[in-house]
Design a protein around this motif. Structure first.
Motif, PDB file in Angstrom:
ATOM      1  N   GLN A  31       1.040  -1.336   0.020  1.00  0.00           N
ATOM      2  CA  GLN A  31       0.336   0.316   0.088  1.00  0.00           C
ATOM      3  C   GLN A  31       0.488   1.198  -0.069  1.00  0.00           C
ATOM      4  N   CYS A  32       1.449   1.914  -1.256  1.00  0.00           N
ATOM      5  CA  CYS A  32       1.921   3.034  -1.532  1.00  0.00           C
ATOM      6  C   CYS A  32       1.044   4.212  -1.247  1.00  0.00           C
ATOM      7  N   SER A  33       1.907   5.572  -0.853  1.00  0.00           N
ATOM      8  CA  SER A  33       0.806   6.184  -0.630  1.00  0.00           C
ATOM      9  C   SER A  33       1.043   7.219  -2.253  1.00  0.00           C
ATOM     10  N   ALA A  34      -0.529   7.149  -3.259  1.00  0.00           N
ATOM     11  CA  ALA A  34      -0.826   7.589  -3.896  1.00  0.00           C
ATOM     12  C   ALA A  34      -0.484   8.903  -4.351  1.00  0.00           C
ATOM     13  N   ASP A  35       0.001   9.866  -3.449  1.00  0.00           N
ATOM     14  CA  ASP A  35       0.509  11.190  -3.662  1.00  0.00           C
ATOM     15  C   ASP A  35       1.425  11.399  -3.511  1.00  0.00           C
ATOM     16  N   THR A  36       2.780   9.741  -3.657  1.00  0.00           N
ATOM     17  CA  THR A  36       4.204  10.061  -3.718  1.00  0.00           C
ATOM     18  C   THR A  36       4.710   9.066  -4.631  1.00  0.00           C
ATOM     19  N   GLU A  37       5.662  10.216  -5.955  1.00  0.00           N
ATOM     20  CA  GLU A  37       5.923   9.548  -6.673  1.00  0.00           C
ATOM     21  C   GLU A  37       6.736   8.714  -6.581  1.00  0.00           C
ATOM     22  N   VAL A  38       6.905   7.034  -7.089  1.00  0.00           N
ATOM     23  CA  VAL A  38       8.351   6.051  -6.557  1.00  0.00           C
ATOM     24  C   VAL A  38       8.613   5.826  -8.092  1.00  0.00           C
ATOM     25  N   VAL A  39       9.836   6.357  -7.800  1.00  0.00           N
ATOM     26  CA  VAL A  39      11.029   5.436  -9.267  1.00  0.00           C
ATOM     27  C   VAL A  39      12.031   4.243  -8.310  1.00  0.00           C
ATOM     28  N   ILE A  40      12.486   3.411  -8.785  1.00  0.00           N
ATOM     29  CA  ILE A  40      13.442   2.958  -8.621  1.00  0.00           C
ATOM     30  C   ILE A  40      14.231   2.483  -9.559  1.00  0.00           C
ATOM     31  N   SER A  41      15.749   2.106  -9.304  1.00  0.00           N
ATOM     32  CA  SER A  41      17.188   2.277  -9.809  1.00  0.00           C
ATOM     33  C   SER A  41      17.696   1.398 -10.156  1.00  0.00           C
ATOM     34  N   ARG A  55       4.325  -3.358 -11.552  1.00  0.00           N
ATOM     35  CA  ARG A  55       3.045  -2.771 -11.822  1.00  0.00           C
ATOM     36  C   ARG A  55       2.994  -0.785 -12.397  1.00  0.00           C
ATOM     37  N   SER A  56       2.025  -0.431 -13.657  1.00  0.00           N
ATOM     38  CA  SER A  56       2.057   0.634 -13.518  1.00  0.00           C
ATOM     39  C   SER A  56       1.977   1.632 -12.535  1.00  0.00           C
ATOM     40  N   GLY A  57       2.371   3.233 -12.674  1.00  0.00           N
ATOM     41  CA  GLY A  57       2.723   3.840 -11.315  1.00  0.00           C
ATOM     42  C   GLY A  57       4.169   4.126 -11.176  1.00  0.00           C
ATOM     43  N   ILE A  58       4.484   2.646 -11.013  1.00  0.00           N
ATOM     44  CA  ILE A  58       5.804   3.389 -10.399  1.00  0.00           C
ATOM     45  C   ILE A  58       7.093   3.000 -11.683  1.00  0.00           C
ATOM     46  N   GLU A  59       7.501   4.220 -11.851  1.00  0.00           N
ATOM     47  CA  GLU A  59       8.799   3.880 -13.256  1.00  0.00           C
ATOM     48  C   GLU A  59       9.875   3.399 -12.567  1.00  0.00           C
ATOM     49  N   VAL A  60      11.130   3.270 -13.444  1.00  0.00           N
ATOM     50  CA  VAL A  60      12.439   2.791 -13.390  1.00  0.00           C
ATOM     51  C   VAL A  60      13.252   4.055 -13.911  1.00  0.00           C
ATOM     52  N   ALA A  61      14.672   3.824 -13.313  1.00  0.00           N
ATOM     53  CA  ALA A  61      15.246   4.846 -13.951  1.00  0.00           C
ATOM     54  C   ALA A  61      16.584   4.502 -13.706  1.00  0.00           C
ATOM     55  N   ALA A  62      17.732   4.226 -14.947  1.00  0.00           N
ATOM     56  CA  ALA A  62      19.117   4.168 -15.279  1.00  0.00           C
ATOM     57  C   ALA A  62      19.856   4.738 -14.112  1.00  0.00           C
ATOM     58  N   GLN A  63      21.192   4.252 -13.938  1.00  0.00           N
ATOM     59  CA  GLN A  63      22.016   5.213 -13.068  1.00  0.00           C
ATOM     60  C   GLN A  63      22.870   6.201 -14.009  1.00  0.00           C
ATOM     61  N   ASN A  64      22.750   5.193 -15.082  1.00  0.00           N
ATOM     62  CA  ASN A  64      23.939   6.948 -15.560  1.00  0.00           C
ATOM     63  C   ASN A  64      23.151   6.294 -16.832  1.00  0.00           C
ATOM     64  N   VAL A  65      24.152   7.969 -18.146  1.00  0.00           N
ATOM     65  CA  VAL A  65      22.736   7.645 -19.788  1.00  0.00           C
ATOM     66  C   VAL A  65      24.126   8.475 -20.360  1.00  0.00           C
TER      67      VAL A  65
END
Length: 248
Positions: A31-41, A55-65
């Protein structure tokens, strides 16, 4: 409008297929707060694994580009390749890359510009060493790192999240006090107001990183200029959800 709380999980060079699937399974069912933007890397090897299972609603980040388009740049990842893989963020300027790989402020700025031009959001890291803090150079260092991005021609900061990470607090168990963290966040926002305009200063999220845990996150989240966290080791644990919900 209030700034949306932002929590990023930087796995660094940690994880396996099995453990990352476990972390993702926990996040998907939590149960993650809908008011928080969440990104894992996760590490680059597991970016697609994470994107395919989250799941949708959680984004993914690269550690470099990299700051150049596709081409003869062995070992690098381009912005276009991240976009093609539905990876929507990149962490840039982390102290571990600035120190170990000697990435300059100018190089970080070029990569930031390239990411933004290609439609990738940037978690832009800045922070001082213990020696620099003790010499009262914290703001000199932090603002030089941010100024390099402005000088590189970045006008639109709407897709930048600034992560203040005092180097002396990363992975050490030491945490900047609420007052120390808020002081720097406030100074960053004041600099933005002077150099980038009042609207940018008001809307840009400034998050804190440096041994954030479920034990200290709520107090830190209560400070007026702290808009979230960039979490290291704790993002690998179930308690990461507590940090996501720190503002709830």
């Amino acid at each position: 409008m209030p700034r949306q709380f932002f929590v990023g999980g930087n796995f660094k060079m940690n994880g396996t297929i099995s453990t990352i699937k476990d972390i993702i399974s926990h996040l998907n069912s939590a149960q993650c707060s809908a008011d928080t933007e969440v990104v894992i890397s996760p590490p680059s090897l597991y970016l697609l694994l994470a994107r395919e299972h989250l799941r949708s609603g959680i984004e993914v980040a690269a550690q470099n580009v990299f700051d150049k388009p596709n081409g003869a740049f062995t070992g690098e990842i381009s912005v276009a390749q991240l976009k093609d893989s539905n990876i929507t963020w990149a962490i840039l300027g982390h102290s571990e890359r600035r120190v170990i790989l000697q990435e300059s402020d100018e190089f970080v700025a070029k990569k930031t510009q390239a990411a933004l031009d290609g439609g990738i959001g940037v978690v832009l890291c800045c922070g001082e060493t213990l020696e620099q803090r003790e010499a009262n150079k914290t703001m000199d260092v932090v603002l030089a790192q941010l100024s390099a991005v402005a000088k590189a021609g970045v006008k639109d900061w709407s897709k930048i999240v600034v992560a203040y990470e005092p180097v002396w607090a990363i992975g050490t168990g030491k945490v900047a006090s609420n007052e120390q963290a808020q002081e720097v966040h406030k100074a960053i926002r004041e600099w933005m107001g002077k150099e980038l305009g009042a609207e940018t200063a008001e809307k840009t999220r400034i998050i804190y990183g440096g041994s954030v845990s479920e034990k200290n996150c709520r107090e830190l989240a209560g400070e007026g200029d702290i808009d979230g966290f960039l979490v290291g080791g704790a993002s690998l644990k179930p308690a990461f959800v507590d940090i996501i919900n720190a503002k709830a």
